[in-house]
Write a protein that holds these residues in place. Structure first.
Motif, PDB file in Angstrom:
ATOM      1  N   ASN A 183      43.771  43.875  38.376  1.00  0.00           N
ATOM      2  CA  ASN A 183      42.331  44.002  38.181  1.00  0.00           C
ATOM      3  C   ASN A 183      41.827  43.129  37.032  1.00  0.00           C
ATOM      4  O   ASN A 183      40.703  43.313  36.563  1.00  0.00           O
ATOM      5  CB  ASN A 183      41.958  45.465  37.940  1.00  0.00           C
ATOM      6  N   ILE A 184      42.675  42.205  36.596  1.00  0.00           N
ATOM      7  CA  ILE A 184      42.304  41.247  35.551  1.00  0.00           C
ATOM      8  C   ILE A 184      42.441  39.845  36.139  1.00  0.00           C
ATOM      9  O   ILE A 184      43.494  39.484  36.658  1.00  0.00           O
ATOM     10  CB  ILE A 184      43.197  41.403  34.312  1.00  0.00           C
ATOM     11  N   ILE A 185      41.361  39.071  36.077  1.00  0.00           N
ATOM     12  CA  ILE A 185      41.340  37.715  36.625  1.00  0.00           C
ATOM     13  C   ILE A 185      41.169  36.710  35.490  1.00  0.00           C
ATOM     14  O   ILE A 185      40.272  36.852  34.645  1.00  0.00           O
ATOM     15  CB  ILE A 185      40.173  37.544  37.632  1.00  0.00           C
ATOM     16  N   ASP A 186      42.013  35.696  35.484  1.00  0.00           N
ATOM     17  CA  ASP A 186      41.976  34.647  34.462  1.00  0.00           C
ATOM     18  C   ASP A 186      41.436  33.369  35.099  1.00  0.00           C
ATOM     19  O   ASP A 186      42.070  32.794  35.992  1.00  0.00           O
ATOM     20  CB  ASP A 186      43.389  34.418  33.924  1.00  0.00           C
ATOM     21  N   ASP A 187      40.261  32.922  34.656  1.00  0.00           N
ATOM     22  CA  ASP A 187      39.687  31.699  35.231  1.00  0.00           C
ATOM     23  C   ASP A 187      40.089  30.455  34.448  1.00  0.00           C
ATOM     24  O   ASP A 187      39.577  29.356  34.693  1.00  0.00           O
ATOM     25  CB  ASP A 187      38.158  31.807  35.331  1.00  0.00           C
TER      26      ASP A 187
END
Length: 301
Positions: A183-187
């Motif tokens: 549930n953590i997205i790194d752009d």
């Protein structure tokens, strides 16, 4: 209803060329990435009895919009409650893994994302794991779902922990409450937090303790995460996050019991998932250090 039929009911996605890709993960939903000439979207279709799991889909929708307004959640584009469908913008980036959370360099980034969410608009509901755990327990007992051996033996310690944490309670902030690595997205520049099924105003230390608990991180990582969040080392906050992380394990164990007994639409071994959490909770409940943690949590730092 088949996925194409669902998509045809969504104005944004109906009557346009589209490609559909099912996304992995999702223990209470089926998630699809839909690409059209106008953009990329994620369609979340409920796949479980949200009421049993204390999921309020209307609150999820409202809180997702609040998280987007805080600048940390995906934009909310449509909501079809009669179909159990939520449509959000697709966030390009890489999904975190447990290894990412084990990298100390990422802990300040996670703390910063939590602070952005927690400083944003209040959510429309509250979340308290002590209340949720009791509701889950009632459901498990009433429906005859499997209960881990010895589970009820730790309820006296739960009552002690709750009473202890009430002494230095400092109010609540809007929390995701379910920050699994997925549930953590790194752009590449910043982190985004997704999936607000269990969101609600809560103790900030639950958010931090739950992150630690869900990924089974070393204790030192929790200390670094809490320190990065508050800006300096606070022993009482570290102890508070550890105790709430213990409650996370104990409460989500029953979530798994309910899913094991009631959810046959997703192929996943919920029982083993929950038992792994329960065994770690038992180790903490029976540890000689539990009383010391409660002492630390009530002291002025």
């Amino acid at each position: 209803m088949a996925v194409p039929e669902v998509l045809d009911r969504i104005p944004l996605l109906s009557g346009v060329p589209r490609s559909v890709e099912e996304l992995p993960g999702g223990l209470t939903n089926h998630n699809y990435k839909v690409t059209t000439p106008s953009g990329e979207y994620v369609v979340r279709v409920s796949a479980s009895d949200g009421a049993l799991l204390a999921i309020d889909r209307d609150a999820e929708h409202a809180n997702s919009a609040a998280a987007a307004a805080a600048g940390v959640g995906a934009p909310v584009l449509d909501y079809l409650p009669e179909l159990g469908v939520l449509v959000v913008g697709f966030l390009p980036g890489r999904t975190f893994t447990e290894e990412d959370l084990r990298d100390p360099a990422n802990l300040p980034r996670v703390a910063a994302a939590c602070r952005r969410l927690h400083a944003g608009p209040r959510f429309v509901c509250d979340f308290d794991m002590f209340d949720v755990q009791r509701r889950y327990l009632e459901i498990v007992l009433e429906r005859g779902f499997r209960l881990p051996e010895g589970y009820l033996e730790f309820m006296p310690q739960v009552a002690q922990i709750q009473k202890c944490l009430e002494i230095r309670a400092e109010g609540t902030v809007p929390c995701n409450n379910d920050l699994l690595p997925g549930n953590i997205i790194d752009d590449g520049e910043r982190l985004w937090l997704i999936d607000y099924e269990y969101s609600g105003n809560n103790d900030a230390c639950f958010e931090l303790g739950n992150i630690w608990s869900e990924s089974d991180l070393p204790t030192g990582h929790l200390e670094e995460l809490v320190t990065a969040y508050f800006g300096h080392r606070l022993r009482n906050k570290i102890a508070r996050a550890r105790l709430l992380g213990l409650m996370s394990k104990y409460g989500w164990t029953l979530w798994a019991s309910i899913q094991d007994g009631a959810n046959d639409s997703i192929d996943f071994d919920f029982w083993s998932w929950g038992m792994e959490k329960y065994e770690r909770a038992v180790a903490e409940f029976t540890s000689s250090g539990l009383a010391g943690l409660m002492d630390e949590a009530v002291r002025a730092d």
